[in-house]
Design a protein around this motif. Structure first.
Motif, mmCIF file in Angstrom:
data_model
loop_
_atom_site.group_PDB
_atom_site.id
_atom_site.type_symbol
_atom_site.label_atom_id
_atom_site.label_comp_id
_atom_site.label_asym_id
_atom_site.label_seq_id
_atom_site.Cartn_x
_atom_site.Cartn_y
_atom_site.Cartn_z
ATOM 1 N N ILE A 29 1.378 8.439 13.264
ATOM 2 C CA ILE A 29 0.522 8.925 14.404
ATOM 3 C C ILE A 29 0.465 8.001 15.438
ATOM 4 C CG2 ILE A 29 -1.772 9.816 14.951
ATOM 5 C CD1 ILE A 29 -2.198 10.495 12.174
ATOM 6 N N PRO A 30 0.743 8.446 16.651
ATOM 7 C CA PRO A 30 0.514 7.394 17.762
ATOM 8 C C PRO A 30 -0.701 6.735 17.859
ATOM 9 C CG PRO A 30 1.486 9.344 18.651
ATOM 10 C CD PRO A 30 1.083 9.849 17.144
ATOM 11 N N LEU A 176 4.158 18.293 6.532
ATOM 12 C CA LEU A 176 3.477 18.149 7.800
ATOM 13 C C LEU A 176 4.157 18.906 9.032
ATOM 14 C CD1 LEU A 176 2.583 14.209 7.650
ATOM 15 C CD2 LEU A 176 1.076 16.302 7.368
ATOM 16 N N THR A 177 5.203 19.372 8.659
ATOM 17 C CA THR A 177 6.117 20.353 9.847
ATOM 18 C C THR A 177 4.961 21.458 10.119
ATOM 19 O OG1 THR A 177 7.434 21.374 8.396
ATOM 20 C CG2 THR A 177 8.358 19.645 9.645
ATOM 21 N N THR A 178 4.096 21.956 9.178
ATOM 22 C CA THR A 178 3.453 22.827 9.278
ATOM 23 C C THR A 178 2.210 22.728 10.444
ATOM 24 O OG1 THR A 178 1.992 22.340 7.521
ATOM 25 C CG2 THR A 178 3.768 23.999 6.945
ATOM 26 N N LEU A 179 1.866 21.349 10.678
ATOM 27 C CA LEU A 179 0.843 21.286 11.604
ATOM 28 C C LEU A 179 1.440 20.952 12.923
ATOM 29 C CD1 LEU A 179 -1.166 18.793 9.431
ATOM 30 C CD2 LEU A 179 -1.819 20.957 9.890
ATOM 31 N N ASN A 180 2.797 21.079 13.128
ATOM 32 C CA ASN A 180 3.569 20.577 14.423
ATOM 33 C C ASN A 180 3.095 21.498 15.751
ATOM 34 O OD1 ASN A 180 4.872 18.688 13.111
ATOM 35 N ND2 ASN A 180 6.738 19.518 13.468
ATOM 36 N N PRO A 181 2.741 22.601 15.478
ATOM 37 C CA PRO A 181 2.327 23.584 16.473
ATOM 38 C C PRO A 181 0.860 23.093 16.930
ATOM 39 C CG PRO A 181 3.328 25.035 14.857
ATOM 40 C CD PRO A 181 3.140 23.610 14.332
ATOM 41 N N LEU A 182 0.155 22.621 15.824
ATOM 42 C CA LEU A 182 -1.278 22.360 16.284
ATOM 43 C C LEU A 182 -1.496 20.911 16.810
ATOM 44 C CD1 LEU A 182 -3.017 23.364 12.874
ATOM 45 C CD2 LEU A 182 -3.032 24.586 15.102
ATOM 46 N N TRP A 183 -0.440 19.949 16.621
ATOM 47 C CA TRP A 183 -0.160 18.672 17.604
ATOM 48 C C TRP A 183 0.124 18.958 18.818
ATOM 49 C CZ3 TRP A 183 -1.921 13.996 16.042
ATOM 50 C CH2 TRP A 183 -2.316 13.646 14.763
ATOM 51 N N PHE A 186 -3.123 20.369 20.757
ATOM 52 C CA PHE A 186 -4.304 19.885 20.817
ATOM 53 C C PHE A 186 -4.141 18.474 21.527
ATOM 54 C CE2 PHE A 186 -6.338 22.622 17.451
ATOM 55 C CZ PHE A 186 -7.395 23.009 18.136
ATOM 56 N N HIS A 187 -2.749 17.903 21.513
ATOM 57 C CA HIS A 187 -2.504 16.648 21.792
ATOM 58 C C HIS A 187 -1.256 16.537 22.684
ATOM 59 C CE1 HIS A 187 -5.216 14.638 19.136
ATOM 60 N NE2 HIS A 187 -5.008 15.369 18.261
ATOM 61 N N GLY A 188 -0.711 17.954 22.682
ATOM 62 C CA GLY A 188 0.493 17.726 23.711
ATOM 63 C C GLY A 188 1.762 16.975 23.144
ATOM 64 N N ARG A 236 -9.483 16.970 10.594
ATOM 65 C CA ARG A 236 -9.412 15.494 10.133
ATOM 66 C C ARG A 236 -7.896 15.032 10.329
ATOM 67 N NH1 ARG A 236 -12.143 14.341 5.005
ATOM 68 N NH2 ARG A 236 -12.165 16.645 4.610
ATOM 69 N N ARG A 237 -7.176 15.854 9.855
ATOM 70 C CA ARG A 237 -5.645 15.394 9.994
ATOM 71 C C ARG A 237 -5.087 15.265 11.286
ATOM 72 N NH1 ARG A 237 -3.852 19.437 4.789
ATOM 73 N NH2 ARG A 237 -3.688 17.799 3.273
ATOM 74 N N LEU A 238 -5.551 16.241 12.321
ATOM 75 C CA LEU A 238 -5.235 16.253 13.525
ATOM 76 C C LEU A 238 -6.195 15.150 14.537
ATOM 77 C CD1 LEU A 238 -5.173 19.994 13.993
ATOM 78 C CD2 LEU A 238 -3.244 18.541 14.044
ATOM 79 N N CYS A 239 -6.881 14.474 13.684
ATOM 80 C CA CYS A 239 -7.678 13.286 14.492
ATOM 81 C C CYS A 239 -8.629 13.884 15.543
ATOM 82 C CB CYS A 239 -6.776 12.434 14.939
ATOM 83 S SG CYS A 239 -5.597 11.356 14.010
ATOM 84 N N LEU A 240 -9.257 15.022 15.136
ATOM 85 C CA LEU A 240 -10.115 15.725 15.914
ATOM 86 C C LEU A 240 -11.731 15.426 15.541
ATOM 87 C CD1 LEU A 240 -8.395 18.926 16.823
ATOM 88 C CD2 LEU A 240 -8.390 16.924 18.261
ATOM 89 N N PRO A 241 -12.625 15.491 16.475
ATOM 90 C CA PRO A 241 -14.174 15.292 16.068
ATOM 91 C C PRO A 241 -14.480 16.848 15.434
ATOM 92 C CG PRO A 241 -13.924 15.536 18.263
ATOM 93 C CD PRO A 241 -12.565 15.482 17.935
ATOM 94 N N ALA A 242 -15.629 16.434 14.804
ATOM 95 C CA ALA A 242 -16.250 17.805 14.128
ATOM 96 C C ALA A 242 -16.626 18.737 15.047
ATOM 97 C CB ALA A 242 -17.414 17.318 13.154
ATOM 98 N N ASP A 243 -17.010 18.498 16.307
ATOM 99 C CA ASP A 243 -17.374 19.457 17.272
ATOM 100 C C ASP A 243 -16.312 20.315 17.977
ATOM 101 O OD1 ASP A 243 -16.097 17.771 19.137
ATOM 102 O OD2 ASP A 243 -18.127 17.219 19.995
ATOM 103 N N ARG A 244 -14.998 20.200 17.337
ATOM 104 C CA ARG A 244 -13.943 20.847 17.706
ATOM 105 C C ARG A 244 -13.556 21.845 16.571
ATOM 106 N NH1 ARG A 244 -9.814 18.004 21.624
ATOM 107 N NH2 ARG A 244 -9.414 19.911 22.302
#
Length: 283
Positions: A29-30, A176-183, A186-188, A236-244
């Motif tokens: 992860i960057p 983890l490729t299943t999460l690629n569209p979400l990265w 949310f993170h571009g 959490r896997r996407l490193c996002l806070p709870a309010d998202r």
């Protein structure tokens, strides 16, 4: 074969192992995203592993279980055992099972199920291949290879601890490729798309192994009891806070995730490959 051909052959033999390691390294992860993460993204959803083990105990044998059973009765070493989904369904033919995992919580789940089956067992907390365990007739390792960038010592240790057979299960594509569209959403950022099970086969062949390959598909079944559990783990896997969490839920729906059968995105997936190879020498 003359020496120049041997040298070229040996040089080529490292290619697949090197590609495997490099592709896994690309999943880091960057740092700027990791530094801003409110929680660790390295989530171990214990409930998913426990539910998966219980489902496998109640279901017909998968190709992985059949590959294990074909080399039994005898002892089994389960590497990266989780709650026991790869080994415990074979309990009727196991005389003793040793479970290795880095998670004490998952080993407790394994122990509870082994006791319910009256199966002699031993659990070892630690990371393969650094643990000290006895050899077994069959070594099974399910959904761990994508966490093993240094594949040569990992696979060599599997083979060295097996008297009869090694059985490895992994997703057809890196889970983890299943999460690629979400990265991307949310993170571009673009995430890798490898390695794959075919890359694992190529790397194992470089080690002098010739695994049998069986490809199969898991039916769509819920990995989580509730959709909001999937949302929380994915957030959490996407490193996002709870309010998202609400945004993550909407993005998951946009990917076509069925709230009635929420899969564990980033886990084993439904297209699966079983690899196995015999061990002819005594240990």
């Amino acid at each position: 074969m003359n020496q120049s051909l041997i040298d070229r052959h040996n040089e080529g033999m490292a290619d697949a192992l090197r590609r495997w390691s490099e592709q896994l390294a690309d999943w880091a992860i960057p740092e700027y995203i990791l530094a801003a993460a409110p929680e660790s993204p390295w989530v171990v959803p214990k409930q998913v592993f426990a539910r998966r083990a219980d489902r496998q105990l109640a279901a017909p044998a998968t190709p992985t279980h059949q590959a294990v059973l074909d080399a039994l009765p005898g002892t089994v070493l389960d590497v990266g055992a989780g709650a026991g989904a790869a080994s415990l369904p074979c309990a009727r033919s196991i005389t003793r099972v040793t479970a290795v995992d880095t998670s004490a919580g998952l080993l407790a789940e394994f122990q509870r199920r082994a006791e319910a089956l009256s199966l002699p067992h031993h659990t070892v907390e630690g990371r393969w291949p650094d643990v000290d365990v006895e050899p077994a007739d069959v070594v099974v390792c399910a959904h761990v290879l994508y966490n093993a960038p240094d594949l040569a010592p990992f696979a060599d240790a599997l083979t060295a601890h097996a008297r009869r057979k090694v059985v490895v299960e992994l997703a057809e594509a890196h889970p983890l490729t299943t999460l690629n569209p979400l990265w991307r959403h949310f993170h571009g950022i673009e995430r890798p798309d490898g390695p794959t099970a075919d890359d694992a086969v190529d790397a194992l062949r470089e080690l002098g192994l010739e695994p049998a390959v069986v490809r199969w598909h898991k039916p769509a079944r819920p990995e989580y009891a509730r959709f909001d559990e999937l949302v929380d783990v994915t957030r959490r896997r996407l490193c996002l806070p709870a309010d998202r969490a609400g945004e993550v839920a909407e993005a998951l729906r946009g990917l076509g995730v069925d709230e009635r059968t929420p899969p564990d995105l980033g886990s084993s997936g439904r297209d699966v490959v079983t690899l196995s190879w015999p061990v002819s020498r005594s240990v």
